[in-house]
Design a protein around this motif. Structure first.
Motif, PDB file in Angstrom:
ATOM      1  N   ASP A  92       0.873  -1.175   0.000  1.00 49.61           N
ATOM      2  CA  ASP A  92       0.000   0.000   0.000  1.00 49.61           C
ATOM      3  C   ASP A  92       0.914   1.230   0.000  1.00 49.61           C
ATOM      4  OD1 ASP A  92      -1.618   2.162   0.644  1.00 49.61           O
ATOM      5  OD2 ASP A  92      -2.858   1.031   2.052  1.00 49.61           O
ATOM      6  N   LEU A  93       1.116   1.797  -1.173  1.00 56.60           N
ATOM      7  CA  LEU A  93       2.066   2.906  -1.316  1.00 56.60           C
ATOM      8  C   LEU A  93       1.643   4.150  -0.540  1.00 56.60           C
ATOM      9  CD1 LEU A  93       3.024   2.795  -5.111  1.00 56.60           C
ATOM     10  CD2 LEU A  93       4.528   2.299  -3.169  1.00 56.60           C
ATOM     11  N   ALA A  94       0.339   4.395  -0.468  1.00 56.66           N
ATOM     12  CA  ALA A  94      -0.138   5.568   0.279  1.00 56.66           C
ATOM     13  C   ALA A  94       0.220   5.420   1.750  1.00 56.66           C
ATOM     14  CB  ALA A  94      -1.651   5.723   0.098  1.00 56.66           C
ATOM     15  N   ALA A  95      -0.003   4.237   2.297  1.00 56.85           N
ATOM     16  CA  ALA A  95       0.307   3.995   3.712  1.00 56.85           C
ATOM     17  C   ALA A  95       1.813   4.062   3.953  1.00 56.85           C
ATOM     18  CB  ALA A  95      -0.246   2.641   4.141  1.00 56.85           C
ATOM     19  N   ALA A  96       2.596   3.573   3.005  1.00 53.61           N
ATOM     20  CA  ALA A  96       4.054   3.633   3.147  1.00 53.61           C
ATOM     21  C   ALA A  96       4.526   5.087   3.189  1.00 53.61           C
ATOM     22  CB  ALA A  96       4.730   2.890   1.993  1.00 53.61           C
ATOM     23  N   ASN A  97       3.926   5.931   2.355  1.00 49.06           N
ATOM     24  CA  ASN A  97       4.311   7.343   2.341  1.00 49.06           C
ATOM     25  C   ASN A  97       3.799   8.083   3.577  1.00 49.06           C
ATOM     26  OD1 ASN A  97       5.845   8.365  -0.193  1.00 49.06           O
ATOM     27  ND2 ASN A  97       4.494   6.711  -0.889  1.00 49.06           N
ATOM     28  N   ARG A  98       2.649   7.648   4.087  1.00 48.54           N
ATOM     29  CA  ARG A  98       2.158   8.233   5.342  1.00 48.54           C
ATOM     30  C   ARG A  98       3.170   7.961   6.456  1.00 48.54           C
ATOM     31  NH1 ARG A  98      -0.537   6.258   9.752  1.00 48.54           N
ATOM     32  NH2 ARG A  98      -1.802   7.768  10.895  1.00 48.54           N
ATOM     33  N   LEU A  99       3.654   6.737   6.495  1.00 44.44           N
ATOM     34  CA  LEU A  99       4.640   6.366   7.513  1.00 44.44           C
ATOM     35  C   LEU A  99       5.928   7.168   7.348  1.00 44.44           C
ATOM     36  CD1 LEU A  99       4.381   4.279   9.754  1.00 44.44           C
ATOM     37  CD2 LEU A  99       5.569   2.641   8.285  1.00 44.44           C
ATOM     38  N   GLN A 100       6.308   7.371   6.097  1.00 38.82           N
ATOM     39  CA  GLN A 100       7.522   8.152   5.818  1.00 38.82           C
ATOM     40  C   GLN A 100       7.354   9.601   6.305  1.00 38.82           C
ATOM     41  OE1 GLN A 100       9.640   9.054   1.702  1.00 38.82           O
ATOM     42  NE2 GLN A 100       9.642   6.870   2.093  1.00 38.82           N
ATOM     43  N   ALA A 101       6.162  10.149   6.120  1.00 37.07           N
ATOM     44  CA  ALA A 101       5.898  11.519   6.588  1.00 37.07           C
ATOM     45  C   ALA A 101       5.919  11.585   8.113  1.00 37.07           C
ATOM     46  CB  ALA A 101       4.555  12.002   6.045  1.00 37.07           C
ATOM     47  N   LEU A 102       5.318  10.599   8.758  1.00 35.56           N
ATOM     48  CA  LEU A 102       5.318  10.562  10.232  1.00 35.56           C
ATOM     49  C   LEU A 102       6.743  10.488  10.757  1.00 35.56           C
ATOM     50  CD1 LEU A 102       2.389   8.029  10.871  1.00 35.56           C
ATOM     51  CD2 LEU A 102       2.381  10.455  11.470  1.00 35.56           C
ATOM     52  N   ALA A 103       7.555   9.658  10.128  1.00 40.52           N
ATOM     53  CA  ALA A 103       8.947   9.500  10.561  1.00 40.52           C
ATOM     54  C   ALA A 103       9.733  10.794  10.373  1.00 40.52           C
ATOM     55  CB  ALA A 103       9.600   8.359   9.790  1.00 40.52           C
ATOM     56  N   ALA A 104       9.289  11.635   9.390  1.00 36.35           N
ATOM     57  CA  ALA A 104       9.972  12.901   9.129  1.00 36.35           C
ATOM     58  C   ALA A 104       9.478  14.015  10.050  1.00 36.35           C
ATOM     59  CB  ALA A 104       9.772  13.304   7.669  1.00 36.35           C
ATOM     60  N   GLY A 105       8.512  13.716  10.913  1.00 37.40           N
ATOM     61  CA  GLY A 105       8.067  14.699  11.887  1.00 37.40           C
ATOM     62  C   GLY A 105       6.717  15.340  11.616  1.00 37.40           C
ATOM     63  N   VAL A 106       6.012  14.858  10.581  1.00 37.26           N
ATOM     64  CA  VAL A 106       4.673  15.392  10.304  1.00 37.26           C
ATOM     65  C   VAL A 106       3.691  14.741  11.280  1.00 37.26           C
ATOM     66  CG1 VAL A 106       2.871  15.647   8.548  1.00 37.26           C
ATOM     67  CG2 VAL A 106       5.284  15.704   7.880  1.00 37.26           C
ATOM     68  N   LYS A 107       2.738  15.536  11.774  1.00 35.23           N
ATOM     69  CA  LYS A 107       1.773  15.016  12.742  1.00 35.23           C
ATOM     70  C   LYS A 107       0.697  14.185  12.034  1.00 35.23           C
ATOM     71  CE  LYS A 107       2.158  18.941  15.911  1.00 35.23           C
ATOM     72  NZ  LYS A 107       1.485  20.178  16.326  1.00 35.23           N
ATOM     73  N   ALA A 108       0.274  13.128  12.710  1.00 38.18           N
ATOM     74  CA  ALA A 108      -0.748  12.240  12.140  1.00 38.18           C
ATOM     75  C   ALA A 108      -2.013  13.009  11.748  1.00 38.18           C
ATOM     76  CB  ALA A 108      -1.088  11.125  13.125  1.00 38.18           C
ATOM     77  N   GLU A 109      -2.406  13.962  12.596  1.00 35.44           N
ATOM     78  CA  GLU A 109      -3.651  14.697  12.302  1.00 35.44           C
ATOM     79  C   GLU A 109      -3.483  15.685  11.148  1.00 35.44           C
ATOM     80  OE1 GLU A 109      -1.887  14.851  15.150  1.00 35.44           O
ATOM     81  OE2 GLU A 109      -1.989  16.849  16.071  1.00 35.44           O
ATOM     82  N   ASN A 110      -2.249  15.889  10.707  1.00 37.15           N
ATOM     83  CA  ASN A 110      -1.999  16.776   9.573  1.00 37.15           C
ATOM     84  C   ASN A 110      -1.791  16.022   8.251  1.00 37.15           C
ATOM     85  OD1 ASN A 110      -2.261  19.015  11.148  1.00 37.15           O
ATOM     86  ND2 ASN A 110      -0.056  19.315  11.450  1.00 37.15           N
ATOM     87  N   ILE A 111      -2.116  14.740   8.268  1.00 38.55           N
ATOM     88  CA  ILE A 111      -1.990  13.936   7.041  1.00 38.55           C
ATOM     89  C   ILE A 111      -3.379  13.480   6.595  1.00 38.55           C
ATOM     90  CG2 ILE A 111      -0.958  11.903   5.963  1.00 38.55           C
ATOM     91  CD1 ILE A 111       1.231  11.992   8.117  1.00 38.55           C
ATOM     92  N   TRP A 112      -3.707  13.822   5.362  1.00 29.73           N
ATOM     93  CA  TRP A 112      -4.996  13.453   4.766  1.00 29.73           C
ATOM     94  C   TRP A 112      -4.746  12.361   3.731  1.00 29.73           C
ATOM     95  CZ3 TRP A 112      -6.770  13.261  -0.216  1.00 29.73           C
ATOM     96  CH2 TRP A 112      -8.160  13.273  -0.429  1.00 29.73           C
ATOM     97  N   LEU A 113      -5.601  11.345   3.745  1.00 31.38           N
ATOM     98  CA  LEU A 113      -5.477  10.248   2.775  1.00 31.38           C
ATOM     99  C   LEU A 113      -6.775  10.128   1.988  1.00 31.38           C
ATOM    100  CD1 LEU A 113      -3.971   7.738   5.292  1.00 31.38           C
ATOM    101  CD2 LEU A 113      -2.997   7.961   3.016  1.00 31.38           C
ATOM    102  N   SER A 114      -6.661   9.977   0.662  1.00 28.99           N
ATOM    103  CA  SER A 114      -7.893   9.833  -0.127  1.00 28.99           C
ATOM    104  C   SER A 114      -8.550   8.488   0.155  1.00 28.99           C
ATOM    105  CB  SER A 114      -7.590   9.945  -1.622  1.00 28.99           C
ATOM    106  OG  SER A 114      -7.036   8.741  -2.120  1.00 28.99           O
ATOM    107  N   GLY A 115      -7.741   7.481   0.439  1.00 29.46           N
ATOM    108  CA  GLY A 115      -8.279   6.142   0.674  1.00 29.46           C
ATOM    109  C   GLY A 115      -8.809   5.473  -0.581  1.00 29.46           C
ATOM    110  N   MET A 116      -8.503   6.050  -1.742  1.00 23.54           N
ATOM    111  CA  MET A 116      -9.035   5.481  -2.988  1.00 23.54           C
ATOM    112  C   MET A 116      -7.960   4.743  -3.778  1.00 23.54           C
ATOM    113  SD  MET A 116     -11.723   8.340  -4.318  1.00 23.54           S
ATOM    114  CE  MET A 116     -12.759   7.158  -5.195  1.00 23.54           C
ATOM    115  N   CYS A 117      -8.336   3.559  -4.276  1.00 23.84           N
ATOM    116  CA  CYS A 117      -7.428   2.741  -5.070  1.00 23.84           C
ATOM    117  C   CYS A 117      -7.680   2.978  -6.554  1.00 23.84           C
ATOM    118  CB  CYS A 117      -7.631   1.268  -4.730  1.00 23.84           C
ATOM    119  SG  CYS A 117      -6.757   0.137  -5.836  1.00 23.84           S
TER     120      CYS A 117
END
Ligand SMILES: [Zn+2]
Length: 253
Positions: free
Chosen positions: A181-206
């Protein structure tokens, strides 16, 4: 023909205009510029090559696009965008400093850490703090459909690690096959870089699951619609972001 389909992520503030497109209008420059009410030379899209290279836009460079898979800028009134068809389009904004970004992350870019590179470059050039950044992760091929080789999974895991605190699983092994799941992998990458979970929006669409809405490189290739081997000729959608021109910010264009 399909009707125009746009997704507006509701995470950015009023100074930011951002959307993801479907098959229509796709990456049609005229349509995208029309939506943003800008001239053609105010839309910059890089020539994408699955790198982790980020361009910092400092002038009207739309007429001479350069190779990169991510673009950042502090300029207002200039739109930036990326093309995708299964890969992840990611849009970024940090409204205190006025910096914005657009990233194309396929599995190669994800494994190379392109989103982390964009976040780091926004911090280095514009002083944008990752904790203040907002990120929208657009439609991409989901873990439901994206079977990958173990070699691909290994490379992405080497970058993104395990699913740590606050991070959803971004891969599964089912019946000896790996699903990413590339979107989830990039979400994790953003979190690891210091972005807050509540500041990440996901379309959830495949993209693969919705042939009526999105181009999917893998689906279209399997269906034999694209006879060529190249990645460039197929249908694409995109992610676009712009900061309104008449707003104060700390960055001088
Ligand atoms: Zn799917």
């Amino acid at each position: 023909m399909s009707r125009s389909f746009l997704i507006y992520p509701d995470i950015f503030g009023g100074r930011i205009r951002a959307f993801f497109t479907g098959i229509v209008p796709g990456v049609d420059r005229k349509a995208v510029c029309g939506l943003l009410e800008i001239a053609d030379d105010a839309l910059f899209m890089p020539i994408q090559r699955h790198t982790a290279d980020i361009i910092a836009l400092t002038g009207k460079q739309a007429a001479a696009p350069a190779g990169a898979d991510g673009v950042i800028t502090g300029m207002g009134g200039v739109a930036i965008g990326v093309k995708t068809a299964d890969c992840v389009p990611v849009l970024l904004a940090e409204e205190k400093t006025g910096a914005i970004g657009a990233v194309h992350a396929g599995w190669r870019g994800t494994a190379k850490g392109i989103l982390a590179a964009a976040i780091e470059k926004m911090a280095a050039l514009y002083g944008s703090r990752p904790a203040d950044m907002k990120i929208a992760i657009g439609p991409s091929i989901g873990g439901c459909c994206y079977e990958v080789g173990m070699d691909v999974l290994r490379e992405v895991r080497a970058r993104c690690g395990g699913a740590g605190p606050g991070g959803a699983d971004y891969f599964q092994i089912k019946g000896g096959k790996a699903y990413l799941d590339l979107a989830a992998a990039n979400r994790l990458q953003a979190l690891a870089a210091g972005v807050k979970a509540e500041n990440i929006w996901l379309s959830g669409m495949c993209t693969f699951c919705h042939p009526e809405l999105f181009n999917s490189y893998r689906r279209d290739t399997r269906n034999g619609k694209m006879m060529h081997a190249g990645h460039e000729g197929g249908g694409r959608q995109g992610g676009f972001i712009m900061k309104n021109k008449n707003t104060e910010n700390k960055i001088r264009a």
